[in-house]
Write an enzyme that holds these catalytic residues in place. Structure first.
Site, mmCIF file in Angstrom:
data_model
loop_
_atom_site.group_PDB
_atom_site.id
_atom_site.type_symbol
_atom_site.label_atom_id
_atom_site.label_comp_id
_atom_site.label_asym_id
_atom_site.label_seq_id
_atom_site.Cartn_x
_atom_site.Cartn_y
_atom_site.Cartn_z
ATOM 1 N N HIS A 1 0.841 -1.193 0.000
ATOM 2 C CA HIS A 1 0.000 0.000 0.000
ATOM 3 C C HIS A 1 0.881 1.249 0.000
ATOM 4 C CE1 HIS A 1 -2.521 -3.208 1.580
ATOM 5 N NE2 HIS A 1 -3.588 -2.490 1.278
ATOM 6 N N HIS B 1 -1.847 -1.003 7.188
ATOM 7 C CA HIS B 1 -1.523 -1.321 5.801
ATOM 8 C C HIS B 1 -0.410 -0.417 5.268
ATOM 9 C CE1 HIS B 1 -4.732 1.730 5.759
ATOM 10 N NE2 HIS B 1 -4.059 2.244 4.755
ATOM 11 N N GLY C 1 -3.126 -4.844 12.185
ATOM 12 C CA GLY C 1 -3.626 -5.180 10.867
ATOM 13 C C GLY C 1 -5.038 -4.683 10.683
ATOM 14 N N GLU D 1 -9.202 7.219 7.442
ATOM 15 C CA GLU D 1 -10.662 7.106 7.411
ATOM 16 C C GLU D 1 -11.124 5.694 7.760
ATOM 17 O OE1 GLU D 1 -10.110 10.827 4.948
ATOM 18 O OE2 GLU D 1 -9.096 8.892 4.987
ATOM 19 N N HIS E 1 -3.828 3.602 -3.555
ATOM 20 C CA HIS E 1 -4.054 3.157 -2.174
ATOM 21 C C HIS E 1 -3.382 1.826 -1.872
ATOM 22 C CE1 HIS E 1 -6.094 1.257 1.226
ATOM 23 N NE2 HIS E 1 -6.436 2.463 1.627
ATOM 24 N N ARG F 1 -18.966 -18.257 39.019
ATOM 25 C CA ARG F 1 -18.730 -16.817 38.899
ATOM 26 C C ARG F 1 -18.507 -16.200 40.281
ATOM 27 N NH1 ARG F 1 -24.314 -13.311 38.120
ATOM 28 N NH2 ARG F 1 -25.641 -14.574 39.484
ATOM 29 N N GLU G 1 -17.466 -3.943 24.651
ATOM 30 C CA GLU G 1 -16.652 -5.156 24.780
ATOM 31 C C GLU G 1 -15.420 -5.140 23.884
ATOM 32 O OE1 GLU G 1 -20.890 -6.259 25.852
ATOM 33 O OE2 GLU G 1 -19.921 -5.176 24.192
ATOM 34 N N HIS H 1 -28.720 -14.946 25.012
ATOM 35 C CA HIS H 1 -27.720 -14.870 26.080
ATOM 36 C C HIS H 1 -27.179 -16.244 26.469
ATOM 37 C CE1 HIS H 1 -29.047 -10.798 26.341
ATOM 38 N NE2 HIS H 1 -28.396 -10.530 27.456
#
Length: 654
Positions: A28, A68, A116, A157, A260, A352, A407, A469
């Site tokens: 690139h 890249h 990456g 972007e 690009h 838990r 997350e 869930h």
């Protein structure tokens, strides 16, 4: 500022980049040609670093989020004096090269991280900035400052379109990470053309709404870039510096999508060199003044580190106890000796809940353990008691990070903290929501980062929340990622062992899956079970040396198997708890044979899909779940799906 030398550096970056990409016939060129000035002034005048020692702990960090454009990074590292040779540059994108297609942690001197997938790099930078502020709050004194560096990142972007950048940058603004400076290469081009076809955000307003300072300038005015960084350093919040640029600057098709992600072609390279004033007949040419400039700067770089070492030595002399703590933080040694929680056979609690107890034990043993949940501290049981509180703008000593419902960012921030060094981070959510962070987990595994993931609500026994869930395929999906360790303990005692194994890991992520429902603490036939289980599995119920059935079970299904076995008289049944399926499968044949015994039949029990278990037993002996769950009380769901101890007893009785 030596403008002439920096201009020589920028044009040399373009020279190396276009030739390396052309030789590889892959790469690139757009970003390296378009952002060369930023790299030159950043490494030459702005950053605190020392090419002779890329591991200096108080160096500034640079994260190329737009990975890249890796030749931009490799070129400046080579010119600046890092251990990146011309031969390395010339072998760009080849097998075994120190200059792979995208930056990879541990392969190239001076490269901080694997970047990456777009957007993940800037999220890593957020984690690094958090780590810097945490360590500064713990170790700097009124007389000595030993932690004082910035984290820089370059995004395009593409990074800003990916959702993880929104999650992470929103968090960074909330936390007012004033030592985080991000450069936005605003060239308005992506692979498919002008970004206006899919990206019409007002980036300035967007980041201002996150709580960032936003500055604007030109990619090609290095004095202005340096001045903008000075302004950024005066802010008490993170800063985005928007730099207007031309993708592939100097190439025949500059400013278009054509430059690009593909080599310029032999004719294109010659024309670009002509435009840039480079010798057309010389490949991999570096303007001598660029080398000379960084050779001259080498003394300044070394002096900066020497000054820091003198400050560090003075601090160490005045603060011997802090120095001991510092060494423990950076070496991963214990800082306390809290006793492990103890349990009696027959005690019943969700794993838990046991995990919450073990976490607090580990937090007492290791002051450098930090982390939090994605808005699930209560359900995940990740409240660290008697700690330094919640991390935030007014409390940089806090060990608990409130990630909010983010997350993906949580996982990447965790990776950034662990990459930075000096701290170890964990993150937590429901097991089914590991899908939100899976791309980050994959990169963490590739990067050999010791991330710790606390995943609760691990099966259909979540109950009323229903199939959205209730993870069915999730354990198998996690296990298939190379270098990821998945631990599913069956009771509270195994949970403590799982946490100990997680803290012992140094080169891979560890995922721990815990139950919502209560499970009994069971008696272990193997009296040395803790050591045996460190190989992946151990015998809970002996049965006999040559049992009629060996049940291979994980997590909550171990106690299910024990209960079911009692309902099948006349058969000898061995029950094996598989804490880590992948690790067990890596053991030699003799160990596995010892654990399995010599059974007439093997039966598998896991509240998840059968994928991965097929080699253990016949199809009818796989007591698994291969369809989505149901909504209702946990016991009723189990009955409806025929996944109870009574149902399992029928399988064993066949």
């Amino acid at each position: 500022m030596n403008s002439k030398a920096l201009e020589a550096t920028a044009v040399s970056i373009r020279s190396l980049s276009m030739d390396a990409i052309q030789k590889a016939k892959s790469g690139h060129p757009g970003l390296p040609l378009g952002a060369a000035e930023l790299a030159a002034v950043l490494y030459g005048e702005i950053m605190k670093h020392n090419p002779a020692d890329s591991s200096w702990v108080d160096r500034d960090r640079f994260v190329l989020s737009a990975g890249h454009g890796s030749m931009l990074l490799y070129s400046i590292l080579h010119i600046a004096g890092y251990k990146v040779s011309m031969e390395d540059i010339q072998s760009f994108r080849q097998v075994g090269s120190k200059c792979p297609g995208h930056p990879e942690r541990g392969m190239t001197d001076g490269v901080e991280n694997t970047s990456g997938p777009l957007g993940q790099g800037v999220a890593l930078a957020v984690g690094m900035a958090i780590a810097e502020s945490m360590l500064a709050a713990r170790f700097n004194t009124s007389r000595h400052t030993i932690v004082d560096h910035y984290t820089y990142s370059l995004v395009g972007e593409g990074c800003l379109e990916e959702g993880v950048s929104s999650e992470a940058c929103s968090l960074a603004g909330t936390l007012k990470l004033e030592k985080l400076i991000v450069f936005y290469d605003e060239n308005k081009i992506s692979i498919d053309g002008n970004t206006d076809i899919a990206f019409a955000d007002d980036v300035q307003k967007r980041f201002e709404s996150y709580g960032w300072s936003v500055l604007r300038g030109s990619m090609y005015n290095m004095g202005e870039i340096a001045d903008l960084v000075k302004v950024a350093k005066s802010q008490h919040k993170p800063t985005l510096i928007i730099l207007k640029s031309i993708i592939g600057k100097g190439a025949p098709k500059q400013g278009t999508a054509d430059v690009h992600g593909a080599p310029l072609g032999d004719d294109g390279v010659i024309e670009a060199k002509r435009t840039l004033g480079l010798p057309e007949d010389k490949k991999f040419y570096v303007v001598p003044e660029a080398y000379d400039y960084f050779k001259g700067k080498a003394k300044d770089f070394a002096q900066a580190e020497a000054d820091w070492k003198a400050e560090f030595d003075a601090w160490s002399s005045e603060n011997p106890e802090l120095r001991k703590l510092w060494d423990a933080y950076w070496s991963g040694k214990q800082t306390g000796d809290a006793a492990a929680p103890s349990y009696n056979v027959g005690d019943s609690l969700a794993t838990r809940d046991a995990s919450g107890k073990s976490l607090n034990c580990m937090a007492d043993r290791y002051q450098w353990l930090v982390g939090g949940s994605a808005d699930l501290q209560g359900p995940n049981k990740t409240k660290v008691k008697n700690d330094d509180g919640t991390y935030g703008p007014e409390n940089r000593k806090g060990r608990t990070i409130e990630y909010g419902i983010r997350e993906f960012a949580m996982s990447q921030v965790q990776s950034g903290i662990n990459l930075h060094g000096g701290l170890r981070a964990f993150g937590a959510t429901f097991l089914v929501f590991s899908d939100y962070l899976r791309p980050s987990l994959r990169v963490a595994a590739l990067s050999k980062l010791p991330n710790i993931y606390v995943f609760t609500h691990d099966s259909i026994y979540v109950g009323e929340d229903g199939p959205t869930h209730q993870p069915i395929e999730t354990l198998a999906a996690l296990r298939c990622i190379p270098n990821v360790q998945v631990l599913r303990p069956g009771d509270a005692e195994e949970t403590q062992l799982a946490w100990e194994m997680a803290l012992e890991s140094t080169d891979h992520p560890v995922c721990m899956a815990f139950t919502r429902q209560g499970l009994p603490v069971y008696e272990k036939a193997d009296k040395d079970w803790k050591n045996t289980a460190r190989k992946g599995a151990y015998v809970v119920q002996e049965g006999s040396a040559s049992p009629d059935i060996t049940v291979v079970a994980t997590g909550s299904e171990v106690s299910m198997a024990l209960a079911a076995a009692k309902e099948v008289p006349g058969k000898t049944i061995r029950v094996v708890s598989v804490l880590d399926k992948t690790l067990f499968e890596k053991q030699d044949d003799s160990f596995r044979a010892k654990i399995m015994g010599n059974p007439k039949r093997v039966v598998v029990a896991e509240a998840g899909c059968r994928q991965g278990w097929e080699g253990y037993a016949k199809k009818d002996d796989l007591f698994t779940l291969d369809d989505f769950g149901e909504s209702g009380p946990a016991a009723k769901v189990a009955e409806d799906l025929h996944f109870t101890a009574a149902d399992f007893a029928k399988v064993l009785a066949r």
